[in-house]
Motif scaffolding. Structure first.
Motif, PDB file in Angstrom:
ATOM      1  N   THR A 124      23.740  34.705  42.817  1.00 44.58           N
ATOM      2  CA  THR A 124      22.601  34.876  42.230  1.00 44.58           C
ATOM      3  C   THR A 124      22.784  34.520  40.658  1.00 44.58           C
ATOM      4  OG1 THR A 124      23.069  37.185  41.171  1.00 44.58           O
ATOM      5  CG2 THR A 124      21.863  37.159  43.419  1.00 44.58           C
ATOM      6  N   ASP A 125      21.642  34.635  39.818  1.00 43.40           N
ATOM      7  CA  ASP A 125      21.736  34.323  38.564  1.00 43.40           C
ATOM      8  C   ASP A 125      22.744  35.349  37.878  1.00 43.40           C
ATOM      9  OD1 ASP A 125      19.892  32.454  38.941  1.00 43.40           O
ATOM     10  OD2 ASP A 125      18.235  33.444  38.085  1.00 43.40           O
ATOM     11  N   SER A 126      23.484  34.945  36.778  1.00 46.20           N
ATOM     12  CA  SER A 126      24.231  35.760  36.180  1.00 46.20           C
ATOM     13  C   SER A 126      23.477  37.133  35.394  1.00 46.20           C
ATOM     14  CB  SER A 126      24.935  35.234  34.930  1.00 46.20           C
ATOM     15  OG  SER A 126      25.565  35.836  34.100  1.00 46.20           O
ATOM     16  N   TYR A 127      23.973  38.166  35.244  1.00 48.27           N
ATOM     17  CA  TYR A 127      23.616  39.550  34.760  1.00 48.27           C
ATOM     18  C   TYR A 127      24.396  39.905  33.549  1.00 48.27           C
ATOM     19  CZ  TYR A 127      26.832  41.946  37.762  1.00 48.27           C
ATOM     20  OH  TYR A 127      27.903  42.510  38.195  1.00 48.27           O
ATOM     21  N   ALA A 128      25.502  39.291  33.308  1.00 49.20           N
ATOM     22  CA  ALA A 128      26.383  39.686  32.444  1.00 49.20           C
ATOM     23  C   ALA A 128      27.447  38.454  31.976  1.00 49.20           C
ATOM     24  CB  ALA A 128      27.223  40.721  32.746  1.00 49.20           C
ATOM     25  N   THR A 129      27.974  38.452  30.846  1.00 46.81           N
ATOM     26  CA  THR A 129      29.015  37.736  30.223  1.00 46.81           C
ATOM     27  C   THR A 129      30.206  38.531  29.898  1.00 46.81           C
ATOM     28  OG1 THR A 129      27.466  36.118  29.421  1.00 46.81           O
ATOM     29  CG2 THR A 129      29.659  35.915  28.442  1.00 46.81           C
ATOM     30  N   SER A 130      31.170  37.923  30.505  1.00 51.04           N
ATOM     31  CA  SER A 130      32.496  38.603  30.050  1.00 51.04           C
ATOM     32  C   SER A 130      33.704  37.621  29.549  1.00 51.04           C
ATOM     33  CB  SER A 130      32.763  39.315  31.395  1.00 51.04           C
ATOM     34  OG  SER A 130      34.220  39.761  31.357  1.00 51.04           O
ATOM     35  N   ALA A 196      54.223  52.010  32.080  1.00 49.61           N
ATOM     36  CA  ALA A 196      55.620  52.343  32.415  1.00 49.61           C
ATOM     37  C   ALA A 196      56.657  51.173  32.158  1.00 49.61           C
ATOM     38  CB  ALA A 196      55.825  52.438  34.179  1.00 49.61           C
ATOM     39  N   GLY A 197      56.012  50.234  31.427  1.00 49.31           N
ATOM     40  CA  GLY A 197      57.160  49.205  30.915  1.00 49.31           C
ATOM     41  C   GLY A 197      57.461  48.260  31.843  1.00 49.31           C
ATOM     42  N   LYS A 198      56.898  48.480  32.926  1.00 47.83           N
ATOM     43  CA  LYS A 198      57.660  47.238  34.041  1.00 47.83           C
ATOM     44  C   LYS A 198      57.107  45.832  33.801  1.00 47.83           C
ATOM     45  CE  LYS A 198      57.552  50.667  37.843  1.00 47.83           C
ATOM     46  NZ  LYS A 198      56.582  51.347  38.619  1.00 47.83           N
ATOM     47  N   ILE A 199      55.778  45.714  33.101  1.00 48.78           N
ATOM     48  CA  ILE A 199      55.287  44.270  32.842  1.00 48.78           C
ATOM     49  C   ILE A 199      55.184  44.211  31.253  1.00 48.78           C
ATOM     50  CG2 ILE A 199      54.421  43.892  35.292  1.00 48.78           C
ATOM     51  CD1 ILE A 199      51.629  45.034  34.480  1.00 48.78           C
ATOM     52  N   ASP A 200      54.905  43.104  30.898  1.00 51.55           N
ATOM     53  CA  ASP A 200      54.651  42.870  29.505  1.00 51.55           C
ATOM     54  C   ASP A 200      53.136  42.776  29.059  1.00 51.55           C
ATOM     55  OD1 ASP A 200      57.322  42.357  28.709  1.00 51.55           O
ATOM     56  OD2 ASP A 200      57.172  40.351  29.827  1.00 51.55           O
ATOM     57  N   CYS A 201      52.202  42.699  29.928  1.00 51.57           N
ATOM     58  CA  CYS A 201      50.910  42.615  29.687  1.00 51.57           C
ATOM     59  C   CYS A 201      49.897  42.683  30.918  1.00 51.57           C
ATOM     60  CB  CYS A 201      50.450  41.333  28.753  1.00 51.57           C
ATOM     61  SG  CYS A 201      50.537  39.795  29.718  1.00 51.57           S
ATOM     62  N   VAL A 202      48.776  43.083  30.741  1.00 52.86           N
ATOM     63  CA  VAL A 202      47.674  42.918  31.882  1.00 52.86           C
ATOM     64  C   VAL A 202      46.476  42.032  31.421  1.00 52.86           C
ATOM     65  CG1 VAL A 202      46.044  44.150  33.234  1.00 52.86           C
ATOM     66  CG2 VAL A 202      48.171  45.031  32.838  1.00 52.86           C
ATOM     67  N   ILE A 203      46.180  41.129  32.184  1.00 56.20           N
ATOM     68  CA  ILE A 203      45.154  40.316  32.031  1.00 56.20           C
ATOM     69  C   ILE A 203      43.847  40.863  32.697  1.00 56.20           C
ATOM     70  CG2 ILE A 203      44.136  37.994  32.279  1.00 56.20           C
ATOM     71  CD1 ILE A 203      46.986  37.062  31.289  1.00 56.20           C
ATOM     72  N   ILE A 204      42.726  41.043  32.083  1.00 50.90           N
ATOM     73  CA  ILE A 204      41.718  41.531  32.900  1.00 50.90           C
ATOM     74  C   ILE A 204      40.461  41.649  31.849  1.00 50.90           C
ATOM     75  CG2 ILE A 204      41.973  43.983  31.797  1.00 50.90           C
ATOM     76  CD1 ILE A 204      41.470  45.233  34.335  1.00 50.90           C
ATOM     77  N   ASP A 205      39.358  41.894  32.707  1.00 54.00           N
ATOM     78  CA  ASP A 205      37.963  41.698  31.908  1.00 54.00           C
ATOM     79  C   ASP A 205      37.851  42.531  30.782  1.00 54.00           C
ATOM     80  OD1 ASP A 205      38.143  40.823  34.763  1.00 54.00           O
ATOM     81  OD2 ASP A 205      35.920  40.351  34.628  1.00 54.00           O
ATOM     82  N   SER A 206      37.225  41.996  29.667  1.00 58.40           N
ATOM     83  CA  SER A 206      36.915  42.890  28.428  1.00 58.40           C
ATOM     84  C   SER A 206      36.378  44.468  28.458  1.00 58.40           C
ATOM     85  CB  SER A 206      36.134  42.060  27.357  1.00 58.40           C
ATOM     86  OG  SER A 206      35.028  41.720  28.193  1.00 58.40           O
ATOM     87  N   GLU A 207      35.254  44.669  29.232  1.00 56.16           N
ATOM     88  CA  GLU A 207      34.920  45.795  29.232  1.00 56.16           C
ATOM     89  C   GLU A 207      35.938  47.080  29.933  1.00 56.16           C
ATOM     90  OE1 GLU A 207      32.762  47.373  27.154  1.00 56.16           O
ATOM     91  OE2 GLU A 207      32.207  45.240  26.457  1.00 56.16           O
ATOM     92  N   PRO A 208      36.332  46.704  31.208  1.00 56.44           N
ATOM     93  CA  PRO A 208      37.446  47.592  31.775  1.00 56.44           C
ATOM     94  C   PRO A 208      38.492  47.549  30.849  1.00 56.44           C
ATOM     95  CG  PRO A 208      36.411  45.828  33.328  1.00 56.44           C
ATOM     96  CD  PRO A 208      35.769  45.345  31.949  1.00 56.44           C
ATOM     97  N   TYR A 231      29.028  37.023  35.324  1.00 60.08           N
ATOM     98  CA  TYR A 231      29.195  37.924  36.515  1.00 60.08           C
ATOM     99  C   TYR A 231      27.736  37.769  36.949  1.00 60.08           C
ATOM    100  CZ  TYR A 231      32.686  40.892  34.545  1.00 60.08           C
ATOM    101  OH  TYR A 231      33.686  41.644  33.669  1.00 60.08           O
ATOM    102  N   ALA A 232      27.711  37.705  38.557  1.00 62.74           N
ATOM    103  CA  ALA A 232      26.669  37.705  39.253  1.00 62.74           C
ATOM    104  C   ALA A 232      26.941  38.390  40.736  1.00 62.74           C
ATOM    105  CB  ALA A 232      26.257  36.247  39.793  1.00 62.74           C
ATOM    106  N   ILE A 233      25.786  38.300  41.588  1.00 62.53           N
ATOM    107  CA  ILE A 233      25.780  39.090  42.570  1.00 62.53           C
ATOM    108  C   ILE A 233      26.164  38.035  44.038  1.00 62.53           C
ATOM    109  CG2 ILE A 233      24.649  40.448  44.631  1.00 62.53           C
ATOM    110  CD1 ILE A 233      22.765  41.048  42.182  1.00 62.53           C
ATOM    111  N   ALA A 234      27.170  38.272  44.473  1.00 60.59           N
ATOM    112  CA  ALA A 234      27.617  37.444  45.640  1.00 60.59           C
ATOM    113  C   ALA A 234      26.816  37.995  46.968  1.00 60.59           C
ATOM    114  CB  ALA A 234      28.868  37.402  45.962  1.00 60.59           C
ATOM    115  N   LEU A 235      26.191  36.830  47.863  1.00 54.22           N
ATOM    116  CA  LEU A 235      25.701  37.097  49.109  1.00 54.22           C
ATOM    117  C   LEU A 235      26.328  35.916  49.998  1.00 54.22           C
ATOM    118  CD1 LEU A 235      23.200  37.314  46.773  1.00 54.22           C
ATOM    119  CD2 LEU A 235      22.281  38.596  48.815  1.00 54.22           C
TER     120      LEU A 235
END
Ligand code: ARG
Length: 269
Positions: A124-130, A196-208, A231-235
């Motif tokens: 669909t159209d987008s409903y949020a930017t991240s 736990a120090g097993k990895i150096d960083c996490v790459i993830i979306d800003s709000e989460p 972000y958009a809705i997938a169908l």
């Protein structure tokens, strides 16, 4: 669309609601099949939404229930179109195929529109930017996004499997020989590995990222961002639902409903 057996009372209630909604919005097409079977009083059209409920504030559990921005937007769309929405939690890497194969009618999962996904689903159209951002431990030597891509860099980067973070870092870090990508089925497991120090960083979306950093001691988000996304809705490709769902979404954006749902979960800085 899946049909679920429902109690007579619930069906009657929902049907009258559907009729009222159809009346005020002037909807004539897409009459839910349940209207035809109303005599039997047994069925009601249901929209199955696929998600991965490990992604606050978009979808997460609160008292065994999936809540969040996506959960509320899809319910508002369901109400507008006269469908009951059932949210199905699954691993993120199953979502696109669930929609493409028709196991789910649509997906909302803080799901980024990408060329690759457009090969198998409609959006669909987008409903949020991240943005994709980097979470590190507070005392991390990594201080900017560029540190990850510097010559001779050799970090272990955590991502959720099949997310855009996975796709980008597979190219930009792994294939470029600048480090290792650790993939986790659930976003929460990537955060736990970082703590736990097993990895150096996490790459993830800003709000989460903000939600996880607020909920876990000793983590911070780097100021510099990696990638901006929509972000958009997938169908399913060419689904007959794409048009009505997109129209409902556009109406909910235009009348301020989507913004008020977002404001409920995200406080402006
Ligand atoms: N926006 C990213 C993507 O679409 C990550 C989404 C992860 N969503 C989730 N519910 N865990 O790939």
């Amino acid at each position: 669309m899946k049909k679920y057996l429902k109690g007579i009372l619930a069906t009657t209630m929902v049907l009258s609601m559907t009729a009222a909604l159809a009346g005020c919005s002037g909807t004539t097409s897409e009459t839910p099949a349940s209207d035809e079977t109303a005599e039997g009083g047994e069925t009601k059209d249901t929209l199955i939404m696929a998600t991965s409920a490990d992604f606050p504030p978009y979808e997460y559990y609160e008292n065994q229930e999936i809540v969040g921005i996506d959960a509320e937007i899809v319910k508002a769309i369901g109400e507008k179109l006269g469908y009951e929405v059932v949210i199905e939690d699954m691993n993120f890497d199953s979502i696109i195929s669930a929609v493409a194969s028709g196991k789910a009618d649509l997906a909302m999962a803080g799901l980024t529109v990408s060329e690759e996904r457009l090969q198998s689903v409609d959006f669909t159209d987008s409903y949020a930017t991240s943005q994709q951002v980097i979470i590190v431990k507070e005392d991390s030597p990594i201080t900017t996004v560029d540190d990850l891509f510097a010559e001779g860099a050799n970090h272990t980067v955590g991502v959720q499997t099949a997310t855009t973070g996975d796709i980008y870092t597979t190219d930009d870090i792994e294939a470029a020989g600048l480090g290792t990508v650790e993939r986790y089925t659930k976003a929460t497991d990537a955060i736990a590995a970082l703590t736990a120090g097993k990895i150096d960083c996490v790459i993830i979306d800003s709000e989460p990222a903000k939600s996880y950093v607020a909920a876990n001691e000793g983590l911070k988000i780097l100021d510099t961002e990696y990638v901006t996304e929509e972000y958009a809705i997938a169908l399913a490709k060419d689904s007959e639902l794409t048009e009505p769902v997109n129209t409902a979404l556009q109406e909910l954006i235009a009348d301020g409903t989507v913004q008020s749902i977002i404001d409920k979960y995200i406080t402006a800085e």
